[in-house]
Scaffold this active site. Structure first.
Site, PDB file in Angstrom:
ATOM      1  N   ASP A 285       0.863  -1.184   0.000  1.00 29.64           N
ATOM      2  CA  ASP A 285       0.000   0.000   0.000  1.00 29.64           C
ATOM      3  C   ASP A 285       0.892   1.224   0.000  1.00 29.64           C
ATOM      4  OD1 ASP A 285      -3.189   0.386   0.618  1.00 29.64           O
ATOM      5  OD2 ASP A 285      -2.005   2.124   1.251  1.00 29.64           O
ATOM      6  N   CYS A 380     -15.046  -2.063  -5.214  1.00 28.73           N
ATOM      7  CA  CYS A 380     -16.297  -1.860  -4.477  1.00 28.73           C
ATOM      8  C   CYS A 380     -17.104  -0.774  -5.175  1.00 28.73           C
ATOM      9  CB  CYS A 380     -16.036  -1.516  -3.014  1.00 28.73           C
ATOM     10  SG  CYS A 380     -14.928  -0.115  -2.746  1.00 28.73           S
TER      11      CYS A 380
END
Length: 447
Positions: A285, A380
């Protein structure tokens, strides 16, 4: 590449106190502003922050001076007002001669939501709204009589509230949703967005989880549960993760000893799923601060993963991987039921940029995997450009890729697309409390 999975894309990195660059949303540098005195004032502060482009998460710093109970109530009131704003507008429309100032409109919508949506006694909601408006200054004081009269009439409009349609999706999102799935599905998604979402848990293998077991393996509790007080939290038996968000890692089907990368990994729910299955996981990340949260979650659950702060587009492993899970940066439009402010602070202009980034990440991820290895791409989002169209483009760029349909217990046939991908929508499982909107596909490289 950084990705914020708990909040709609667009938030910036913040310090541990939740402030953005040391400043509250809307606060001028060098100026200390008084905080809200109670939950209703806190809710109005949050609604004002959303009007300024902040998420509810960013605006939460405005509630620092409230006791925990009032703080939580302020957040619930603001979220409820945002979810039902379409109904409040329908009630107000015949009662107003002209559009009120934004802060007056917020007070009216909050009070109407309390009375007609949450069952609050009219006198309490009306009196509180009038006092809040008066506190806004001379213009507010001048509007107090109007607010009082309008809300007393609105208190008798329960039938109008009940008959009003659910808050519509913004046009930039509704148009592609309607074009893909039709008007009935668009309306069903809008209705699902009004409901307070439940709390879903994912557990380590063999752990006893609180709540009702779902067919896909997650456990579900009613909204409002205090997470840290639930059995198994301190022992690290489980973590909070929407039932739909848990499906991509299950689709990947990680095996003990496999070398797997979780790209754009924070806050770590999928990393923990992979680690709990016995895989050797590298969580990548961009944000060191968000990786610190992943580290905290791993420590609580007693799971292990290698954490790497890097741009996912630049990172490469020392040797080809068995698999990659890419939960890519996206519009987060599948999480509107959890983030009702999102339609008010997004305009769709980011979609083309996100689509280009997602395509680049897919191409890069495929280059990290050994022959015969697999990639799960997930977002998402309910925007077809980030899901169905993204898959079609990837298959055109990489002719040897094979789509492997989901083989996850509990996944219903209607969730599987004609191309073999997974597509959940917010109105799926409506009797159980709904799902986040997700698109995920498992791709196999040629051997």
């Amino acid at each position: 590449m950084d990705k914020n999975k708990d909040r709609p894309r667009g938030e910036r990195q913040r310090g541990q106190d939740g402030r953005r660059q040391g400043q509250r949303p809307g606060q001028r540098p060098g100026r200390r502003e008084a905080g809200p005195a109670d939950a209703r004032a806190g809710a109005l502060a949050l609604l004002a922050a959303v009007r300024g482009g902040a998420t509810l998460g960013e605006g939460a710093a405005l509630l620092d001076g409230l006791p925990p109970g009032e703080r939580a109530r302020a957040q619930r009131l603001a979220a409820a007002t945002l979810r039902a704003r379409g109904r409040a507008e329908a009630v107000l429309a015949p009662l107003l001669c002209r559009t009120p100032a934004p802060e007056i409109g917020d007070a009216l919508a909050l009070a109407i939501t309390e009375m007609l949506g949450l069952g609050e006694a009219p006198h309490g909601a009306v009196n509180a709204a009038v006092e809040q408006v008066r506190a806004l200054g001379p213009k507010g004081a001048a509007a107090a009589g109007m607010v009082n009269a309008v809300l007393r009439r609105a208190a008798e409009a329960q039938a109008d509230w009940d008959a009003a349609p659910a808050t519509r999706l913004p046009a930039w999102l509704r148009s592609p949703v309607r074009a893909r799935w039709g008007e009935a599905v668009a309306a069903a998604i809008e209705a699902a967005h009004e409901a307070l979402p439940p709390l879903d848990l994912t557990g380590k293998p063999g752990a006893a989880l609180p709540g009702a077991a779902l067919p896909t393996g997650s456990h579900r509790l009613e909204p409002g549960a205090q997470v840290s007080a639930l059995p198994g939290y301190a022992a690290g038996d489980w973590w909070v993760q929407d039932a739909a968000a848990a499906l991509p890692a299950r689709m990947l089907d990680p095996q003990p000893g496999e070398r797997i990368a979780d790209l754009c990994a924070a806050p770590g729910g999928k990393t923990m799923q992979l680690a709990a299955a016995g895989a050797e996981v590298t969580a990548v990340d961009l944000s060191e601060a968000r990786l610190a949260r992943v580290d905290e979650n791993l420590a609580r659950t007693g799971l292990n993963a290698k954490l790497v702060a890097a741009d996912a587009l630049a990172w490469r492993p020392e040797a080809p991987l068995d698999a990659v899970l890419l939960d890519a940066p996206c519009s987060a439009t599948g999480t509107i039921r959890r983030h009702p402010e999102l339609p008010l602070i997004r305009d769709g202009a980011m979609i083309p940029e996100l689509v280009r980034l997602q395509a680049a990440l897919i191409d890069h991820a495929l280059g990290l995997i050994r022959p015969g290895g697999r990639l799960v791409y997930a977002v998402c989002s309910v925007h077809p450009a980030e899901g169905e169209a993204q898959l079609a483009a990837a298959l055109a760029r990489h002719p040897g890729l094979v789509v492997e349909p989901p083989a996850v217990p509990g996944v219903e046939a209607e969730w599987i697309t004609p191309d073999g991908a997974l597509r959940t929508l917010p109105h799926h499982w409506s009797a159980r409390g709904g799902l986040d909107g997700f698109f995920a596909v498992r791709l196999r490289l040629p051997g």
